[in-house]
Motif scaffolding. Structure first.
Motif, PDB file in Angstrom:
ATOM      1  N   ILE A   8       0.895  -1.160   0.000  1.00  0.00           N
ATOM      2  CA  ILE A   8       0.000   0.000   0.000  1.00  0.00           C
ATOM      3  C   ILE A   8       0.924   1.197   0.000  1.00  0.00           C
ATOM      4  O   ILE A   8       1.661   1.434   0.972  1.00  0.00           O
ATOM      5  N   ALA A  10       3.229   3.154  -3.372  1.00  0.00           N
ATOM      6  CA  ALA A  10       4.201   2.690  -4.377  1.00  0.00           C
ATOM      7  C   ALA A  10       5.229   3.792  -4.635  1.00  0.00           C
ATOM      8  O   ALA A  10       5.587   4.067  -5.776  1.00  0.00           O
ATOM      9  N   ASN A  12       8.976   5.878  -3.164  1.00  0.00           N
ATOM     10  CA  ASN A  12      10.419   5.588  -3.178  1.00  0.00           C
ATOM     11  C   ASN A  12      10.781   4.283  -2.486  1.00  0.00           C
ATOM     12  O   ASN A  12      11.491   3.442  -3.034  1.00  0.00           O
ATOM     13  N   ALA A  14       8.810   1.753  -1.371  1.00  0.00           N
ATOM     14  CA  ALA A  14       8.151   0.556  -1.922  1.00  0.00           C
ATOM     15  C   ALA A  14       8.898   0.100  -3.175  1.00  0.00           C
ATOM     16  O   ALA A  14       9.199  -1.094  -3.331  1.00  0.00           O
ATOM     17  N   SER A  35      -0.625  -0.668  -4.532  1.00  0.00           N
ATOM     18  CA  SER A  35      -1.605   0.414  -4.716  1.00  0.00           C
ATOM     19  C   SER A  35      -0.935   1.758  -4.488  1.00  0.00           C
ATOM     20  O   SER A  35       0.093   1.848  -3.809  1.00  0.00           O
ATOM     21  N   SER A  41       0.737   7.401 -11.047  1.00  0.00           N
ATOM     22  CA  SER A  41       1.717   6.657 -10.260  1.00  0.00           C
ATOM     23  C   SER A  41       1.602   5.151 -10.496  1.00  0.00           C
ATOM     24  O   SER A  41       2.608   4.461 -10.697  1.00  0.00           O
ATOM     25  N   ASN A  57      -7.023   0.140  -2.257  1.00  0.00           N
ATOM     26  CA  ASN A  57      -6.240  -0.437  -1.152  1.00  0.00           C
ATOM     27  C   ASN A  57      -6.882  -1.714  -0.606  1.00  0.00           C
ATOM     28  O   ASN A  57      -6.185  -2.614  -0.126  1.00  0.00           O
ATOM     29  N   ILE A  71       3.307   3.812   3.134  1.00  0.00           N
ATOM     30  CA  ILE A  71       2.717   5.147   3.023  1.00  0.00           C
ATOM     31  C   ILE A  71       3.313   6.034   4.107  1.00  0.00           C
ATOM     32  O   ILE A  71       3.970   5.519   5.017  1.00  0.00           O
ATOM     33  N   LYS A  72       3.051   7.324   4.031  1.00  0.00           N
ATOM     34  CA  LYS A  72       3.580   8.248   5.040  1.00  0.00           C
ATOM     35  C   LYS A  72       2.969   7.924   6.413  1.00  0.00           C
ATOM     36  O   LYS A  72       1.802   7.510   6.500  1.00  0.00           O
ATOM     37  N   PRO A  73       3.737   8.127   7.485  1.00  0.00           N
ATOM     38  CA  PRO A  73       3.248   7.743   8.814  1.00  0.00           C
ATOM     39  C   PRO A  73       1.875   8.326   9.180  1.00  0.00           C
ATOM     40  O   PRO A  73       1.036   7.631   9.757  1.00  0.00           O
ATOM     41  N   MET A  75      -0.625   8.728   7.463  1.00  0.00           N
ATOM     42  CA  MET A  75      -1.739   8.085   6.755  1.00  0.00           C
ATOM     43  C   MET A  75      -2.062   6.693   7.272  1.00  0.00           C
ATOM     44  O   MET A  75      -3.084   6.109   6.895  1.00  0.00           O
ATOM     45  N   ILE A  79      -5.592   4.557   6.668  1.00  0.00           N
ATOM     46  CA  ILE A  79      -5.594   3.464   5.683  1.00  0.00           C
ATOM     47  C   ILE A  79      -5.905   2.128   6.351  1.00  0.00           C
ATOM     48  O   ILE A  79      -6.635   1.298   5.811  1.00  0.00           O
ATOM     49  N   ILE A  96       6.447  -0.012   7.365  1.00  0.00           N
ATOM     50  CA  ILE A  96       7.773   0.627   7.344  1.00  0.00           C
ATOM     51  C   ILE A  96       7.646   2.103   7.741  1.00  0.00           C
ATOM     52  O   ILE A  96       8.595   2.871   7.596  1.00  0.00           O
ATOM     53  N   ALA A  97       6.459   2.477   8.227  1.00  0.00           N
ATOM     54  CA  ALA A  97       6.221   3.895   8.553  1.00  0.00           C
ATOM     55  C   ALA A  97       6.969   4.290   9.829  1.00  0.00           C
ATOM     56  O   ALA A  97       6.783   3.672  10.884  1.00  0.00           O
ATOM     57  N   PRO A 120      13.752   0.516   7.458  1.00  0.00           N
ATOM     58  CA  PRO A 120      14.869   0.446   6.508  1.00  0.00           C
ATOM     59  C   PRO A 120      15.579   1.810   6.424  1.00  0.00           C
ATOM     60  O   PRO A 120      15.158   2.751   7.074  1.00  0.00           O
ATOM     61  N   ASN A 121      16.648   1.906   5.642  1.00  0.00           N
ATOM     62  CA  ASN A 121      17.269   3.217   5.408  1.00  0.00           C
ATOM     63  C   ASN A 121      17.479   3.455   3.914  1.00  0.00           C
ATOM     64  O   ASN A 121      17.250   2.554   3.101  1.00  0.00           O
TER      65      ASN A 121
HETATM   66  N1  LIG Z   1      12.344   7.077   2.053  1.00  0.00           N
HETATM   67  C1  LIG Z   1      13.092   6.474   2.972  1.00  0.00           C
HETATM   68  O1  LIG Z   1      14.307   6.423   2.895  1.00  0.00           O
HETATM   69  C2  LIG Z   1      12.466   5.801   4.164  1.00  0.00           C
HETATM   70  C3  LIG Z   1      13.278   5.141   5.099  1.00  0.00           C
HETATM   71  C4  LIG Z   1      12.664   4.471   6.163  1.00  0.00           C
HETATM   72  C5  LIG Z   1      11.285   4.468   6.268  1.00  0.00           C
HETATM   73  N2  LIG Z   1      10.543   5.147   5.353  1.00  0.00           N
HETATM   74  C6  LIG Z   1       9.090   5.139   5.506  1.00  0.00           C
HETATM   75  O2  LIG Z   1       8.527   4.635   4.305  1.00  0.00           O
HETATM   76  C7  LIG Z   1       7.231   5.192   4.125  1.00  0.00           C
HETATM   77  C8  LIG Z   1       7.104   5.619   2.680  1.00  0.00           C
HETATM   78  O3  LIG Z   1       8.078   6.594   2.392  1.00  0.00           O
HETATM   79  P1  LIG Z   1       8.451   6.969   0.887  1.00  0.00           P
HETATM   80  O4  LIG Z   1       9.683   7.788   0.957  1.00  0.00           O
HETATM   81  O5  LIG Z   1       8.422   5.752   0.028  1.00  0.00           O
HETATM   82  O6  LIG Z   1       7.182   7.918   0.514  1.00  0.00           O
HETATM   83  P2  LIG Z   1       6.664   8.375  -0.911  1.00  0.00           P
HETATM   84  O7  LIG Z   1       7.718   8.209  -1.951  1.00  0.00           O
HETATM   85  O8  LIG Z   1       6.043   9.717  -0.739  1.00  0.00           O
HETATM   86  O9  LIG Z   1       5.494   7.322  -1.241  1.00  0.00           O
HETATM   87  C9  LIG Z   1       4.248   7.328  -0.614  1.00  0.00           C
HETATM   88  C10 LIG Z   1       3.297   6.497  -1.448  1.00  0.00           C
HETATM   89  O10 LIG Z   1       2.048   6.489  -0.779  1.00  0.00           O
HETATM   90  C11 LIG Z   1       1.038   6.587  -1.785  1.00  0.00           C
HETATM   91  N3  LIG Z   1      -0.221   7.034  -1.218  1.00  0.00           N
HETATM   92  C12 LIG Z   1      -0.571   8.272  -0.792  1.00  0.00           C
HETATM   93  N4  LIG Z   1      -1.854   8.261  -0.379  1.00  0.00           N
HETATM   94  C13 LIG Z   1      -2.305   6.988  -0.546  1.00  0.00           C
HETATM   95  C14 LIG Z   1      -3.544   6.341  -0.332  1.00  0.00           C
HETATM   96  N5  LIG Z   1      -4.590   6.986   0.198  1.00  0.00           N
HETATM   97  N6  LIG Z   1      -3.654   5.041  -0.636  1.00  0.00           N
HETATM   98  C15 LIG Z   1      -2.601   4.350  -1.157  1.00  0.00           C
HETATM   99  N7  LIG Z   1      -1.396   4.911  -1.376  1.00  0.00           N
HETATM  100  C16 LIG Z   1      -1.266   6.208  -1.090  1.00  0.00           C
HETATM  101  C17 LIG Z   1       1.607   7.565  -2.764  1.00  0.00           C
HETATM  102  O11 LIG Z   1       0.862   7.488  -3.953  1.00  0.00           O
HETATM  103  P3  LIG Z   1       1.253   8.361  -5.261  1.00  0.00           P
HETATM  104  O12 LIG Z   1       2.447   7.641  -5.816  1.00  0.00           O
HETATM  105  O13 LIG Z   1       0.054   8.252  -6.122  1.00  0.00           O
HETATM  106  O14 LIG Z   1       1.546   9.732  -4.765  1.00  0.00           O
HETATM  107  C18 LIG Z   1       3.028   7.054  -2.854  1.00  0.00           C
HETATM  108  O15 LIG Z   1       3.116   6.010  -3.799  1.00  0.00           O
HETATM  109  C19 LIG Z   1       7.101   6.343   5.126  1.00  0.00           C
HETATM  110  O16 LIG Z   1       6.219   5.975   6.156  1.00  0.00           O
HETATM  111  C20 LIG Z   1       8.491   6.532   5.686  1.00  0.00           C
HETATM  112  O17 LIG Z   1       8.455   6.864   7.069  1.00  0.00           O
HETATM  113  C21 LIG Z   1      11.083   5.787   4.292  1.00  0.00           C
END
Ligand SMILES: NC(=O)c1ccc[n+]([C@@H]2O[C@H](COP(=O)([O-])OP(=O)(O)OC[C@H]3O[C@@H](n4cnc5c(N)ncnc54)[C@H](OP(=O)(O)O)[C@@H]3O)[C@@H](O)[C@H]2O)c1
Length: 270
Positions: A8, A10, A12, A14, A35, A41, A57, A71-73, A75, A79, A96-97, A120-121
């Motif tokens: 849930i 897709a 960075n 995911a 999703s 996207s 979802n 997804i972002k924490p 949300m 969800i 992973i939030a 993860p990092n």
């Molecule tokens: N980035 C990192 O290095 C990192 C490291 C550790 C943990 N995390 C955790 O990983 C999680 C995701 O981070 P990210 O960097 O991958 O975020 P991101 O790139 O902003 O991706 C968020 C995804 O959530 C989707 N989304 C938003 N609203 C939604 C909904 N209602 N239903 C389904 N999907 C929805 C977005 O869809 P769209 O594509 O359509 O916008 C997007 O694909 C976060 O909780 C963060 O704390 C990230």
């Protein structure tokens, strides 16, 4: 279940995990469903990764054995409320939030699925990530080793007590930033000493990478590895002595303790 793994979100993270899973052949393209919130996207994700995608979802909740919340924490609660009725006890949910606890996940899924919290990092993007994994599930459960293998597809994975998550944030969640600062400073020093900038960064990055690999592959104490480079009256001990004088090690320790303290403060504010 129609799919082995569902995402849930897709974005960075995911995508980094999906690429790792596919390249490690842990699952095939047609065993993954993801999703996202926008048609654009999901179209891009489907085209680039050749997996199945959806805007729904609840389809991920209904059709996937392992559901990864990427997804972002902020949300996560909404969800999980949206999909909770579609989850059953034979499923596994992995979040992973950042900052979302196992207790919160259990409450928002009505305590009916097996839960994992992973952190993860960013080096996961190049399959060199470090993931800390927390769970209350027994290591005897078949999901336990499988979930570890999912994160090992994007680097290394260690199971820790959830109370140690703040230490994990300091040591591998935030630490890429301190290492990039060191890389930048080493590059500047190279330039100061006359090297072209691109060569300086390459030499510095390869040295950081090589030193990390030496530590991981030999298992030797960092002090032993340092001593191997440090000959009596030589050049390296000059640099080491200068770093000790300016408090390099205690600065790092203090920075990481501040990082963990901030993480504790943020988690108790909620
Ligand atoms: N980035 C990192 O290095 C990192 C490291 C550790 C943990 N995390 C955790 O990983 C999680 C995701 O981070 P990210 O960097 O991958 O975020 P991101 O790139 O902003 O991706 C968020 C995804 O959530 C989707 N989304 C938003 N609203 C939604 C909904 N209602 N239903 C389904 N999907 C929805 C977005 O869809 P769209 O594509 O359509 O916008 C997007 O694909 C976060 O909780 C963060 O704390 C990230």
């Amino acid at each position: 279940m129609k799919y082995k793994i569902g995402f849930i979100g897709a974005g960075n993270m995911a995508k980094a995990i999906i690429k790792g899973l596919l390249s490690a052949s842990i699952v095939k393209e047609d065993e993954i469903l993801a999703s996202a919130s926008s048609q654009n996207s999901i179209d891009q994700t489907k085209a680039s990764l050749k997996i199945q995608t959806t805007l729904d979802n609840t389809q991920v909740a209904r059709e996937c054995e392992y559901v990864i919340l990427a997804i972002k924490p902020y949300m996560v609660e909404t969800i999980l409320q949206e999909i909770s009725d579609y989850l059953s006890p034979d499923q596994v949910v992995i979040s992973i939030a950042a900052g979302i606890t196992l207790d919160q996940l259990a409450e928002w899924t009505d305590h009916k699925v097996r839960l994992y919290r992973a952190m993860p990092n960013t080096p996961a993007h190049v399959n060199a990530g470090m993931t800390s994994l927390c769970t209350k599930i027994s290591s005897e459960d078949p999901s336990y080793s499988y979930v570890i293998s999912l994160f090992e597809a994007i680097g290394k994975c260690e199971v820790i007590k959830e109370s140690l998550i703040h230490a994990a944030i300091a040591i591998h969640g935030s630490s890429p930033a301190y290492v990039y600062m060191m890389l930048e400073a080493m590059g500047d020093a190279g330039v100061l000493l006359g090297l072209p900038r691109d060569q300086a960064y390459k030499m510095a990055a390869q040295s950081l990478y090589g030193a990390a690999l030496m530590s991981l592959e030999t298992g030797l104490h960092p002090g032993v590895l340092k001593d191997q480079v440090t000959s009596p009256g030589g050049t390296t001990i000059e640099a080491v002595a200068s770093l000790e004088k300016s408090g390099f090690r205690s600065d790092l320790i203090e920075a990481m303790v501040s990082c963990a303290s901030k993480s504790i403060q943020m988690s108790t504010k909620k």
